[in-house]
Motif scaffolding. Structure first.
Motif, short mmCIF file in Angstrom:
data_model
loop_
_atom_site.label_atom_id
_atom_site.label_comp_id
_atom_site.label_asym_id
_atom_site.label_seq_id
_atom_site.Cartn_x
_atom_site.Cartn_y
_atom_site.Cartn_z
N ARG A 1 23.52 19.98 6.30
CA ARG A 1 22.83 18.76 6.73
C ARG A 1 21.60 19.15 7.53
O ARG A 1 21.66 20.02 8.39
CB ARG A 1 23.74 17.90 7.62
N GLN A 2 20.50 18.42 7.28
CA GLN A 2 19.26 18.75 7.96
C GLN A 2 19.11 17.92 9.23
O GLN A 2 18.09 17.32 9.48
CB GLN A 2 18.07 18.52 7.02
N ILE A 3 20.17 17.89 10.03
CA ILE A 3 20.06 17.19 11.30
C ILE A 3 20.49 18.14 12.41
O ILE A 3 21.35 18.99 12.20
CB ILE A 3 20.92 15.90 11.34
N PRO A 4 19.86 18.00 13.58
CA PRO A 4 20.13 18.97 14.65
C PRO A 4 21.49 18.77 15.32
O PRO A 4 22.00 19.69 15.94
CB PRO A 4 19.01 18.70 15.66
N TRP A 5 22.07 17.58 15.22
CA TRP A 5 23.28 17.28 15.97
C TRP A 5 24.51 17.60 15.15
O TRP A 5 24.90 16.82 14.28
CB TRP A 5 23.27 15.81 16.39
N GLY A 6 25.07 18.76 15.42
CA GLY A 6 26.24 19.16 14.66
C GLY A 6 26.52 20.62 14.91
O GLY A 6 25.90 21.24 15.79
N ILE A 7 27.47 21.16 14.20
CA ILE A 7 27.79 22.57 14.37
C ILE A 7 26.82 23.38 13.51
O ILE A 7 26.76 23.19 12.29
CB ILE A 7 29.24 22.85 13.93
N ALA B 1 30.45 12.94 15.75
CA ALA B 1 29.95 12.03 14.70
C ALA B 1 28.52 12.35 14.29
O ALA B 1 27.62 11.51 14.40
CB ALA B 1 30.07 10.58 15.16
N GLY B 2 28.32 13.57 13.83
CA GLY B 2 27.00 14.12 13.53
C GLY B 2 25.94 13.13 13.11
O GLY B 2 25.10 12.73 13.92
#
Length: 853
Positions: A408-414, A84-85
């Motif tokens: 997406r500019q978030i660190p949690w994800g692929i 759930a990024g």
RNA sequence: GGGCGGUUAGCUCAGUUGGCUAGAGCGCGUCUUUGACGUAGACGAGGUCAUAGGUUCGAAUCCUAUACCGCCCACCA
């Protein structure tokens, strides 16, 4: 006796689940005779708790799963867990904040590891909750959305799209949340209608003429004027024909910008002149593209004005800037008034910050070719939708798709497996060494893209990823999910499924509506009206929650949660428990040597017929996803038929083998809906073996239809007598006399038992007397009531004669209509005739009776 | 602006190719220590299926319009 007086779910549920899980019953089994049946669970958030919507999802999916397992299909229910990024990232960033830190205190790799640990500490909760809901899923195939097989597939899909030219790097206007510092896909932006103002601003002409000295533009966002690179008028607009190509002075600056002609300018709206700000408005962006206008970014990613806005304005928030601009315009006499308007404004769905359209380089997927194939498949009817209209809605959406921003500019994800040449920003390469910040290829240095994929890019590939170990289970049987995910998820799974596998990802789609609170309001934490499914489970039991949730609910419709329905379901479980308790008692007292089932009397034929019918109906309903109706039908069978009539009559004549057999059938049919109580009973009964979960779906009984009909008549007679006892004054039971009635004669004991009134033995050659009952086909039954209450009965009888007369009139009118007789189906006409005949006979009796009274 | 729904008993809702007297749960009224169940049993009251037209032998169901309620999509300066 293993059966306590009341069923206590909490006492049994955990053990029963463990029993199933240990037995391997949840695993797919291709030695089964049936076809594959596969459901992929929409993966719940790995670090969250389940909400009531999950309760519904699991109930629906598990009903289907258990039903097909009982039918002997090779059934596979695949659980999942979602990283759930963005959702999880928001939670984690809040946590960082509480620790006095921000994301900028760490590298991307550090952050990723931290969130990974954070999620894994919490993970397991969700899985325990799925267990207590009874999900009969194959835990060994649980897939987490960051598992290697997911990442590998996502990378190869990305590569394939890259090679096919479907994915591209582009600088475009994206939806940016300045609080969360990330871009979103169009579909993720929440639009709200808001009151705002439309300001009119004068843009002086460079070369004023006698007639015109300025153009007046209308705008809702005056602060963006520093980014204006043109003003536009409609090419057909006679008013401004002569000005096209000339220039205006941009207020508060010294810049001159051209007057251009573009269809985008609406002659009817405001003054017909519109300012063009290509870097901050999607429409203007397109106008800019058409006219090769420069793009000036005046709002930064932090939401504040950039230096390009000029020294007086840079660093201000957009709001501060707007105020200052408006004041400055007034001071310079360039303000030309304002009006109130309502317009739609995009917000971040998590923090409600206004979404800024900002220029940013991102990865985009060209969806048009994918959507085209999806539309073709849908129009060819390859996927069935429940409710059916969702298909049309989806097609309509797919026809109007725009390119999909997947960065997406978030660190949690692929991590996106792409690197850019440090010396050439146009030179991007695909490479999966995402753990390295820079790599060297052919002597050139490449820096990795720090962005991650939109989670829906990976979720959209869920069906073929999760079934990859057993590809014969793809396409899956049904995708069951919330109606709100039609575009976001279902549409993308279809597009990506067709693109990668050349096949549809699922044959059916079932979409459930939202579970609202008891008052019909949407549940939300801020409103404090959230219902926790685990609390319902501990209070009423897991089965009661399931049955209560599916009751009266149809596909795609939002519906309130109803505690009273949960309670009614809990009561059903208790009823079934007590039915079993009684049958166990009878079985203990009346043991048999074999298990041959023989139908001896009317009631036995009748209940077998009812069970047969329920068997066929429940299958039909579940095959058509009509959960509520199937549940209702079983409720009625168990309570109103099995317990109220059959078991009552079995208190007189005990057919041990039939009691056993019918109870087994009922437990089996109800098992998909109420797995815990049915299995618990199964385990407690003295004669059953193995586990109910892997039992076989029941076969139908051979019944004597005439006896079934006879028992229906007995029910009529008994109900009629009871009704009299209730409505007549005085004692609540009177002797029942009759003559010339074979059925009643043979069933005197039963009638006595069910009415609690004595039957007067028939005396050969003598007619019975008393208050004659008016019952279809049974005209010689009399209640021996005292004279003084005849009057009361008479009034009652007159009422009923009137009512019956009306019914007869309706029927008569229908049959008198020649076109009805001609056009309606023959059986129906015949039925009407019979009904009319019976009713007329009944009426005659009643009238004769009235004279006697 | 485009699209999709809803309106049925006091309440929450079922009712899918148009066809018995329109159903359920809860609530309501009256009665009941019956070989399991009071988380029960028996009996009962309660509906012009939003409105107006139309199609049909027949409409809660199909068509048209109206009213009210809701949802989704969209780049409405």
């Amino acid at each position: 006796m293993k059966f306590s007086k009341a069923y206590e779910p909490n006492q049994y549920e955990p053990d029963i689940y463990a029993l199933w899980e240990k037995s391997g019953a949840f695993k797919p089994n291709d030695t089964k005779k049936g076809p594959e049946y596969t459901i992929v669970m929409p993966p719940p958030n790995a670090n969250g708790n389940l909400h009531i919507g999950h309760g519904l999802t699991i109930a629906l999916e598990d009903i289907l799963t258990r039903y097909h397992r009982l039918k002997g299909d090779d059934t596979w229910y695949i659980p999942g867990a979602d990283h759930a990024g963005f959702e999880t990232w928001v939670v984690y960033e809040r946590y960082l904040e509480s620790q006095g830190k921000t994301r900028f205190d760490y590298s991307r790799d550090e952050l990723y590891e931290q969130v990974w640990n954070f999620v894994h500490e919490q993970r397991g909760n969700m899985e325990l909750q799925l267990r207590s809901l009874g999900a009969s899923c194959d835990w060994d195939s649980l897939t987490f959305t960051l598992d290697n097989k997911v990442v590998d597939t996502v990378y190869s899909t990305f590569k394939k799209m890259w090679d096919d030219g479907l994915v591209y790097r582009g600088e475009k206007l994206v939806n940016f949340c300045t609080k969360h510092q990330t871009a979103f896909a169009d579909i993720e932006v929440t639009h709200k209608d808001e009151k705002g103002k439309l300001w009119r601003i004068a843009y002086p002409l460079e070369e004023p003429t006698d007639e015109v000295s300025e153009l007046i533009v209308s705008t809702t966002r005056p602060e963006t004027l520093f980014g204006d690179t043109a003003v536009a008028v409609n090419p057909k607009d006679k008013r401004y024909e002569n000005l096209i190509g000339k220039k205006v002075k941009l207020p508060l600056t010294n810049r001159l910008i051209p007057i251009i002609a573009d269809e985008h300018a609406d002659m009817e709206y405001g003054t017909g002149v519109v300012k063009i700000t290509p870097a901050h408005d999607p429409n203007d962006y397109e106008v800019g593209q058409r006219h090769n206008l420069p793009m000036i970014t005046v709002i930064g990613f932090d939401g504040n004005m950039t230096p390009a806005a000029g020294d007086d304005y840079k660093g201000l928030t957009t709001e501060e800037c707007r105020k200052k601009v408006l004041q400055d315009l007034i001071d310079q006499d360039l303000s030309r008034g304002e009006e109130e308007i309502t317009h739609s404004v995009g917000h971040c769905y998590k923090c409600d910050t206004v979404i800024e359209p900002l220029l940013k380089e991102q990865w985009f997927v060209n969806l048009e070719p994918l959507a085209k194939r999806a539309i073709e498949a849908l129009e060819a009817g390859k996927i069935k939708f429940h409710p059916a209209n969702k298909k049309k809605v989806l097609i309509n959406y797919l026809k109007n798709l725009r390119d999909w921003n997947i960065s997406r500019q978030i660190p949690w994800g692929i991590p996106i497996p792409a690197f850019v040449n440090v010396d050439d920003p146009k030179d991007w390469i695909y490479d999966t060494r995402v753990n390295e910040e820079t790599i060297k290829v052919n002597g050139k240095t490449y820096r990795r893209d720090n962005d991650t994929f939109d989670t829906w890019f990976s979720s959209g590939q869920w069906p073929y990823i999760t079934t990859s170990d057993m590809p014969h289970h793809y396409p899956t049987s049904v995708m069951e999910t919330g109606a709100d995910l039609l575009f976001q998820w279902v549409g993308r799974m279809i597009m990506l499924g067709l693109y990668i596998t050349d096949d549809i990802p699922f044959k059916d789609v079932y979409m459930h509506g939202m579970v609202l609170d008891e008052k019909g309001q949407k549940m939300s934490k801020s409103k404090g009206n959230v219902i926790n499914p685990m609390e319902i489970v501990s209070q009423y039991g897991s089965d009661a929650l399931r049955l209560g949730l599916i009751a009266s609910r149809s596909a795609g419709v939002n519906q309130a949660f109803s505690t009273s329905k949960v309670i009614a379901s809990r009561n059903l479980c208790n009823k079934l428990w007590n039915i079993s308790r009684l049958i166990q008692q009878i079985v203990d007292e009346n043991p048999t040597d074999d298990s041959t089932v023989e139908l001896k009397n009317y009631g036995e034929n009748w209940i077998c017929h009812q069970i047969n019918q329920a068997n066929r109906e429940v299958q039909k309903m579940l095959d058509h996803y009509r959960f509520a109706e199937a549940g209702d039908l079983l409720y009625d069978l168990i309570w109103n038929k099995y317990a109220d009539w059959f078991l009552e009559s079995q208190k007189l004549w005990k057919n041990t083998n039939l009691l056993k057999s019918t109870l087994e059938q009922i437990l089996t049919m109800l098992h998909p809906f109420a797995p815990f109580v049915t299995e618990t009973i199964w385990q407690n009964l003295s004669w059953t073996n193995g586990m109910l979960i892997v039992n076989e779906w029941p076969k139908t009984y051979k019944v004597d239809q005439e006896r079934v009909a006879n028992f229906e008549e007995l029910i009529d007679i008994v109900t009629n007598i009871r009704s009299h006892f209730q409505s007549l004054p005085g004692a609540n039971s009177y002797p029942i006399a009759f003559h010339d009635d074979e059925l009643v004669y043979r069933n005197q004991l039963l009638i006595q038992h069910l009415t609690k009134a004595p039957c007067v033995p028939q005396i050969e050659g003598k007619t019975a007397t008393g208050l004659r009952l008016a019952i279809q086909n049974h005209n010689n039954i009399y209640l021996q009531i005292p004279e003084d209450i005849h009057a009361k009965y008479k009034a009652n009888l007159e009422d009923r004669i009137l009512k019956l007369g009306r019914e007869i009139n309706t029927l008569q009118a229908r049959l008198d209509n020649p076109r009805y007789v001609e056009k309606a189906p023959v059986e129906l006409v015949e039925e009407s005739r019979l009904a009319l005949h019976d009713k007329q006979k009944l009426l005659d009796n009643m009238k004769a009776e009235l004279e006697l009274v």
